[in-house]
Enzyme design. Structure first.
Site, PDB file in Angstrom:
ATOM      1  N   GLU A 213       0.835  -1.209   0.000  1.00 10.59           N
ATOM      2  CA  GLU A 213       0.000   0.000   0.000  1.00 10.59           C
ATOM      3  C   GLU A 213       0.869   1.258   0.000  1.00 10.59           C
ATOM      4  OE1 GLU A 213      -0.243  -2.602   2.012  1.00 10.59           O
ATOM      5  OE2 GLU A 213      -2.304  -2.948   2.695  1.00 10.59           O
ATOM      6  N   ARG A 269       3.931  -1.008  15.583  1.00  5.43           N
ATOM      7  CA  ARG A 269       2.838  -0.363  16.329  1.00  5.43           C
ATOM      8  C   ARG A 269       3.325   0.346  17.599  1.00  5.43           C
ATOM      9  NH1 ARG A 269       2.335  -5.684  15.605  1.00  5.43           N
ATOM     10  NH2 ARG A 269       2.538  -7.085  17.393  1.00  5.43           N
ATOM     11  N   GLU A 354      -3.540  -6.264  17.125  1.00  7.22           N
ATOM     12  CA  GLU A 354      -2.416  -6.859  16.392  1.00  7.22           C
ATOM     13  C   GLU A 354      -1.410  -7.460  17.381  1.00  7.22           C
ATOM     14  OE1 GLU A 354      -0.941  -5.525  12.241  1.00  7.22           O
ATOM     15  OE2 GLU A 354       0.548  -4.714  13.593  1.00  7.22           O
ATOM     16  N   HIS A 386     -25.310   8.453  21.338  1.00 11.67           N
ATOM     17  CA  HIS A 386     -26.476   8.462  20.450  1.00 11.67           C
ATOM     18  C   HIS A 386     -26.352   7.405  19.365  1.00 11.67           C
ATOM     19  CE1 HIS A 386     -28.093  12.111  22.299  1.00 11.67           C
ATOM     20  NE2 HIS A 386     -26.808  12.371  22.521  1.00 11.67           N
ATOM     21  N   LYS A 514      -1.965 -11.015   2.672  1.00 14.73           N
ATOM     22  CA  LYS A 514      -1.033 -10.270   1.814  1.00 14.73           C
ATOM     23  C   LYS A 514      -0.532 -11.166   0.683  1.00 14.73           C
ATOM     24  CE  LYS A 514       1.261  -7.402   5.348  1.00 14.73           C
ATOM     25  NZ  LYS A 514       2.547  -7.139   5.979  1.00 14.73           N
TER      26      LYS A 514
HETATM   27  O1  F6P Z   1      -0.160  -4.822   9.286  1.00 14.25           O
HETATM   28  C1  F6P Z   1       1.074  -5.464   9.291  1.00 14.25           C
HETATM   29  C2  F6P Z   1       2.209  -4.491   9.472  1.00 14.25           C
HETATM   30  O2  F6P Z   1       3.385  -5.208   9.371  1.00 14.25           O
HETATM   31  C3  F6P Z   1       2.141  -3.714  10.784  1.00 14.25           C
HETATM   32  O3  F6P Z   1       2.607  -4.409  11.867  1.00 14.25           O
HETATM   33  C4  F6P Z   1       2.931  -2.510  10.442  1.00 14.25           C
HETATM   34  O4  F6P Z   1       2.717  -1.496  11.375  1.00 14.25           O
HETATM   35  C5  F6P Z   1       2.387  -2.209   9.062  1.00 14.25           C
HETATM   36  O5  F6P Z   1       2.211  -3.487   8.469  1.00 14.25           O
HETATM   37  C6  F6P Z   1       3.230  -1.334   8.199  1.00 14.25           C
HETATM   38  O6  F6P Z   1       4.506  -1.867   7.976  1.00 14.25           O
HETATM   39  P1  F6P Z   1       5.689  -0.990   7.418  1.00 14.25           P
HETATM   40  O7  F6P Z   1       5.969   0.102   8.367  1.00 14.25           O
HETATM   41  O8  F6P Z   1       6.831  -1.932   7.253  1.00 14.25           O
HETATM   42  O9  F6P Z   1       5.244  -0.426   6.090  1.00 14.25           O
END
Ligand code: F6P
Length: 549
Positions: A213, A269, A354, A386, A514
């Site tokens: 992404e 995280r 997570e 609400h 993924k």
């Molecule tokens: O959702 C999986 C994950 O590995 C998370 O733990 C992490 O925060 C996120 O994807 C983003 O990962 P990156 O910082 O490597 O792009």
């Protein structure tokens, strides 16, 4: 079948004790113990933690603390602090506390002191932030860079995004920040509509620098910038990266001189305290970012040094376990009565779910006799009142709640803040006290209803009460108090993970989806062959393809 946790003496005693507490009404406990608030509240790092509206008595707390001892949470905490690879499925240390350590404590990894590296990156961030704010570092056309767009997802988005929202009153004048996370092009496109290329700085934030992404959004943002400014050379002025992967950053085309490093021992995280916090520092200034770190460090010191019986994260963690294990609580609501905290529960969803949404224990066994992380959700009060509070008050299951309240508003306006505060206090009182059938009937009688109407309507107005909640009261939402609040939850998550005997620091559960997305992606193009899939997936792929013609 029992497992090591359910075999502990504390667990078995708690199980028996829960049956006896099942019928206990909190309002009776309050009536019998006038000093209950003093007994079951603690404070630390400017946070008042009232946990008196829980289905607990002295014995409950004592048994929960016994559970903490038997699970050897203190031992696990020491192993974390010593830089051991407690994330044993990825062979990684868990040292995010070092990111906010001012120097009182030493943190080592692989036999090396790590604070110098941490402070060096903080200094690099400080120089960069100052250069941007003072206009010493400008865009390709010489314009000041005032619009910061973070491109990242998960831990590289949720923490900085939540903090920037929460601390908007501290924003540097003239600065704007946006966060692009979703691979849905609408997210990026809508944000770019409000950006002027010559004033925009993109921060590509990704621990791995491989996340699909983030890479897709970063490439599209780069194409947009180059098209708008007419030169590839503009990328150097308008893109920086935050990552542990220097090679990946260079391959993307960002000079590693424009890269801010962090380390393998920082989980995604738990990374907002690292250079992943760069958008926070750009938006608020470095001094406020350091305040955030100082607030977290104050909570770290409390967590590390305070006996369990007075330790906020420990008590918060134990109460969560109490309800999920013995009262079948499968949800957990985070309800901040401060509009600036409107992304706090979204942030905690990743932090808690997570981390602790797992079913495999330390020995690799499937956990079958106790639940792990509950479903975390929430909305700021009073909006939630609400929407879903009906279920909190009268639904068939118990949903423990953390109310978060601030005593002072950043925007005092008439009696708004008093009304807000009256509501949060009223909600926890109503959930605890409830309203009996006879009280409901009497209320209707007072209003002149007939006895027939009363017997028909009163049952619907019964509020069972005895519904637990904590209240976390802070004087005001500031960088410091927010830092303490976030660190409080981080430590709570750690304590729960140790007691549940799971690795809170990996995230294998996100991998399969993924991998399959990579398989399906080419199959969405007409003419490409399909790999074997189930009939549902094949049908959906065919439907998509048909609509692309
Ligand atoms: O959702 C999986 C994950 O590995 C998370 O733990 C992490 O925060 C996120 O994807 C983003 O990962 P990156 O910082 O490597 O792009």
């Amino acid at each position: 079948m029992t497992t090591p946790l359910t075999r502990t003496a504390a667990w078995q005693a708690l199980s028996a004790h829960a049956s006896s507490m099942g019928a206990t009404q909190m309002k009776d406990l309050f009536a019998a113990q006038p000093e209950r608030f003093q007994r079951f509240s603690r404070s630390a790092a400017d946070i008042l933690f009232d946990f008196s509206k829980n289905r607990i008595n002295d014995k409950t707390l004592q048994l929960l603390l016994q559970l903490y001892e038997e699970a050897d949470v203190a031992g696990a905490k020491n192993r974390m602090l010593a830089g051991e690879a407690i994330n044993f499925t990825e062979n990684r240390a868990v040292l995010h506390m070092a990111l906010r350590a001012g120097g009182k404590r030493s943190y080592q990894f692989g036999g090396k002191e790590i604070l110098p590296d941490v402070h060096q990156v903080l200094e690099q961030m400080a120089r960069f932030v100052a250069a941007i704010h003072h206009g010493e570092r400008r865009g390709f056309n010489g314009k000041k860079l005032t619009h910061f767009v973070n491109i990242g997802i998960g831990g590289s988005d949720l923490g900085p995004h939540m903090v920037c929202q929460a601390l908007k009153p501290y924003a540097k004048e003239g600065c704007h920040v946006d966060f692009v996370s979703n691979v849905d092009s609408s997210h990026l496109v809508e944000i770019l509509k409000n950006c002027r290329a010559d004033e925009t700085l993109f921060i590509v934030s990704s621990k791995t620098f491989t996340t699909q992404e983030t890479m897709t959004n970063a490439h599209s943002a780069r194409r947009w910038l180059v098209a708008a400014l007419g030169s590839d050379a503009a990328v150097a002025n308008h893109f920086v990266a935050v990552s542990t992967n220097a090679q990946g950053v260079a391959a993307f085309g960002i000079d590693t001189a424009n890269m801010f490093e962090f380390w393998d021992w920082v989980g995604g995280r738990f990374s907002l305290w690292s250079a992943i916090g760069l958008p926070i520092a750009l938006y608020l200034g470095m001094a406020q970012f350091r305040e955030l770190l100082a607030g977290a460090e104050a909570m770290d010191e409390h967590f590390i040094t305070t006996p369990a019986a007075d330790n906020l994260p420990v008590i918060l963690a134990l109460l969560g376990i109490w309800y999920s294990a013995f009262f079948a609580a499968r949800g957990y609501a985070i309800l901040p009565y401060d509009q600036y905290l409107n992304r706090f529960s979204a942030y905690l969803q990743q932090a808690e779910m997570e981390s602790n949404g797992k079913q495999t224990d330390y020995e690799g066994q499937t956990i079958s006799d106790y639940p792990t992380a509950p479903i975390i959700w929430g909305e700021p009060g009073t909006n939630g009142q609400h929407a879903f509070y009906q279920m909190l008050h009268q639904g068939t299951q118990i949903i423990p709640i953390d109310f978060i309240a601030t005593a002072r508003s950043h925007n005092p306006l008439g009696d708004h803040h008093a009304i807000l505060t009256a509501n949060v206090l009223a909600q926890s009182e109503a959930l605890m006290a409830g309203r009996s059938l006879s009280e409901a009937a009497e209320q209707l009688r007072q209003r002149g209803y007939s006895e027939d109407e009363i017997s028909r309507l009163a049952p619907h107005r019964v509020m069972p009460g005895n519904r637990p909640s904590n209240t976390l009261f802070i004087p005001q939402l500031t960088p410091r108090t927010l830092g303490s609040l976030i660190a409080l939850y981080e430590h709570k998550i750690f304590v729960q993970g140790v007691i549940w005997r799971i690795n809170s620091f990996d995230q294998w559960g996100v991998e399969l989806g993924k991998e399959l997305a990579q398989v399906i992606l080419p199959e969405l193009q007409p003419g490409n062959a399909n790999n074997p899939h189930d009939a549902s997936t094949l049908g959906l792929i065919a439907y998509y393809r048909q609509l692309q013609r």
